[in-house]
Write an enzyme that holds these catalytic residues in place. Structure first.
Site, PDB file in Angstrom:
ATOM      1  N   LYS A 135       0.825  -1.213   0.000  1.00 62.34           N
ATOM      2  CA  LYS A 135       0.000   0.000   0.000  1.00 62.34           C
ATOM      3  C   LYS A 135       0.854   1.256   0.000  1.00 62.34           C
ATOM      4  CE  LYS A 135      -4.391  -1.489   1.935  1.00 62.34           C
ATOM      5  NZ  LYS A 135      -5.427  -1.219   2.936  1.00 62.34           N
ATOM      6  N   LYS A 218      -3.798 -10.359  -7.134  1.00 59.23           N
ATOM      7  CA  LYS A 218      -4.982 -10.607  -6.304  1.00 59.23           C
ATOM      8  C   LYS A 218      -6.170  -9.776  -6.790  1.00 59.23           C
ATOM      9  CE  LYS A 218      -5.168  -8.712  -2.249  1.00 59.23           C
ATOM     10  NZ  LYS A 218      -4.915  -8.221  -0.894  1.00 59.23           N
ATOM     11  N   LYS A 221     -10.189  -4.515  -4.331  1.00 58.87           N
ATOM     12  CA  LYS A 221     -11.122  -3.388  -4.379  1.00 58.87           C
ATOM     13  C   LYS A 221     -10.499  -2.194  -5.079  1.00 58.87           C
ATOM     14  CE  LYS A 221     -13.286  -4.208   0.130  1.00 58.87           C
ATOM     15  NZ  LYS A 221     -13.210  -3.898   1.571  1.00 58.87           N
TER      16      LYS A 221
HETATM   17  P1  AMP Z   1     -10.558  -6.168   2.855  1.00 57.65           P
HETATM   18  O1  AMP Z   1     -11.416  -5.860   1.707  1.00 57.65           O
HETATM   19  O2  AMP Z   1      -9.112  -5.918   2.568  1.00 57.65           O
HETATM   20  O3  AMP Z   1     -11.031  -5.548   4.129  1.00 57.65           O
HETATM   21  O4  AMP Z   1     -10.689  -7.733   3.046  1.00 57.65           O
HETATM   22  C1  AMP Z   1     -11.775  -8.347   3.696  1.00 57.65           C
HETATM   23  C2  AMP Z   1     -11.599  -9.848   3.729  1.00 57.65           C
HETATM   24  O5  AMP Z   1     -11.597 -10.372   2.395  1.00 57.65           O
HETATM   25  C3  AMP Z   1     -10.275 -10.311   4.358  1.00 57.65           C
HETATM   26  O6  AMP Z   1     -10.515 -11.468   5.132  1.00 57.65           O
HETATM   27  C4  AMP Z   1      -9.409 -10.619   3.170  1.00 57.65           C
HETATM   28  O7  AMP Z   1      -8.437 -11.609   3.459  1.00 57.65           O
HETATM   29  C5  AMP Z   1     -10.438 -11.161   2.178  1.00 57.65           C
HETATM   30  N1  AMP Z   1      -9.974 -10.957   0.797  1.00 57.65           N
HETATM   31  C6  AMP Z   1      -9.677  -9.767   0.193  1.00 57.65           C
HETATM   32  N2  AMP Z   1      -9.302  -9.962  -1.082  1.00 57.65           N
HETATM   33  C7  AMP Z   1      -9.359 -11.307  -1.300  1.00 57.65           C
HETATM   34  C8  AMP Z   1      -9.086 -12.139  -2.439  1.00 57.65           C
HETATM   35  N3  AMP Z   1      -8.698 -11.630  -3.611  1.00 57.65           N
HETATM   36  N4  AMP Z   1      -9.254 -13.485  -2.301  1.00 57.65           N
HETATM   37  C9  AMP Z   1      -9.657 -14.023  -1.122  1.00 57.65           C
HETATM   38  N5  AMP Z   1      -9.922 -13.285  -0.009  1.00 57.65           N
HETATM   39  C10 AMP Z   1      -9.781 -11.948  -0.099  1.00 57.65           C
END
Ligand code: AMP
Ligand code: TRP
Length: 359
Positions: A135, A218, A221
């Site tokens: 980031k 990956k 968002k």
């Molecule tokens: P975040 O959007 O970063 O707050 O992520 C929320 C949850 O989604 C966390 O448990 C992350 O590990 C999971 N996560 C985010 N991106 C991915 C992805 N591409 N594949 C699997 N899990 C994800």
């Protein structure tokens, strides 16, 4: 339980955690940032498991708005997205009356414990976090101090409840390891056996969903290309189009998983299919051995629409009543606070902080 010497009913064991007394396996806490564009990776990696684990664990699911502001956020968007994530939890099947759904900033113990953990964690530990490095990029002198301290706040989210298990996607493994290091160092420094050593729960065939435009990146968002991800707010047509246009190679599908090595885009679609269909990737490849992507992609799109559209529809219904979401969050926060307050008070006692509140 009876006392073998007197035959009288034994008092409940005060050291038994409340979840154990209820026959549950542990206490879960997990969080998702309200930063927009909730996608298939968030769903398969985390949110779907939130509902699946709720019969076996006491669960707290948190919208982590304090983590979100480690990078700039528009205030009105932050509030709307906080409600959107809360509705995603509920739409995915989390029972808001049995489990605790809330937003982080409403429960002050998270920030209170985070400060203490800022003083437990070491600079070197934080500097090794890959999410921070990704980031911050080359801009590390200019990012917020909060972005650097982010994992200490995450440890506080978990340990303010002495959570034993944390369902997350693969990318969060390093942060959970850091949480364990913080718990261990606190216990050692103060010569107590206070914080549990939390286990990550990384489950399913798609714990790391990759971008539909680049199978080595990956799904995220923040990817500027909307084609790279399936958003939980996408309609059926958009989902189908995005899967049809997903990057793949020209070869047909092989007959076993080894045949997918060096083919990250194809491997990703197989994993996503497996996760959505509740199959193993081996079973999917056996079923589609020799098939062209022209056959496989529409099947995947149909499956994704069938599994995701009930959630999408439920989410948009819930979001039509923001006052009700706020009520659920407020009630959840009160229940979360009732668990965290005595734990953080004990931390203050351990540290030697006076807390004779006259109010
Ligand atoms: P975040 O959007 O970063 O707050 O992520 C929320 C949850 O989604 C966390 O448990 C992350 O590990 C999971 N996560 C985010 N991106 C991915 C992805 N591409 N594949 C699997 N899990 C994800
Ligand atoms: N860091 C997590 C992510 O980016 C979000 C998060 C914050 C979290 N606090 C948490 C996840 C506590 C699990 C438990 O995905």
């Amino acid at each position: 339980m009876t006392d073998t010497t007197t035959g009288a009913a034994a008092a409940p064991n005060p050291h038994l955690p409340p979840y154990a007394a209820r026959g549950l396996k542990g206490r879960i806490l997990s969080g998702v940032q309200p930063t927009g564009n909730l996608h298939l990776g968030n769903y398969l990696g985390a949110i779907r498991n939130f509902a699946r684990l709720q019969n076996d664990y006491e669960c707290l699911y948190c919208v982590v708005d304090q983590h979100a502001i480690t990078v700039p956020q528009d205030p009105r968007m932050l509030a709307a997205q906080t409600r959107e994530i809360a509705s995603a939890f509920l739409a995915a099947g989390v029972d808001g009356t049995k489990q605790i759904v809330f937003n982080q900033s409403m429960v002050p113990e998270h920030a209170q414990l985070a400060w203490i953990f800022n003083c437990v964690a070491r600079m070197g530990w934080m500097s090794r976090m890959t999410q921070f490095k990704d980031k911050a990029g080359k801009n590390s002198e200019n990012v917020s101090l909060g972005l650097y301290a982010y994992p200490a706040l995450m440890a506080a989210d978990i340990l303010a409840y002495k959570a034993t298990h944390v369902p997350v996607g693969e990318d969060q493994k390093q942060h959970i390891e850091l949480t364990r290091d913080i718990a261990l160092k606190f216990n050692n420094d103060y010569k107590v056996n206070f914080f549990p050593i939390t286990e990550p729960v990384i489950e399913g065939a798609a714990t790391r969903v990759m971008s539909l435009r680049d199978g080595t990146k990956k799904m995220s968002k923040s990817d500027p290309s909307d084609q790279s991800r399936i958003n939980l707010t996408d309609d059926a047509d958009t989902i189908a189009k995005k899967f049809r246009k997903a990057k793949t190679d020209a070869e047909p599908l092989p007959s076993d998983l080894e045949g997918l090595s060096g083919r990250p885009d194809a491997r990703n679609l197989i994993n996503v299919y497996a996760a959505l269909a509740d199959m193993t990737p081996e079973a999917v490849i056996t079923e589609y051995a020799g098939a062209q992507f022209g056959t496989f992609k529409p099947a995947l799109a149909d499956l994704a629409v069938a599994k995701l559209s009930p959630i999408t529809i439920k989410m948009s219904q819930l979001m039509q009543d923001p006052a009700e979401i706020d009520r659920i969050l407020g009630e959840g926060a009160a229940r979360a606070d009732a668990i965290a307050r005595p734990i953080v008070d004990q931390v203050y006692d351990i540290i030697g902080m006076i807390r004779s509140r006259p109010f």
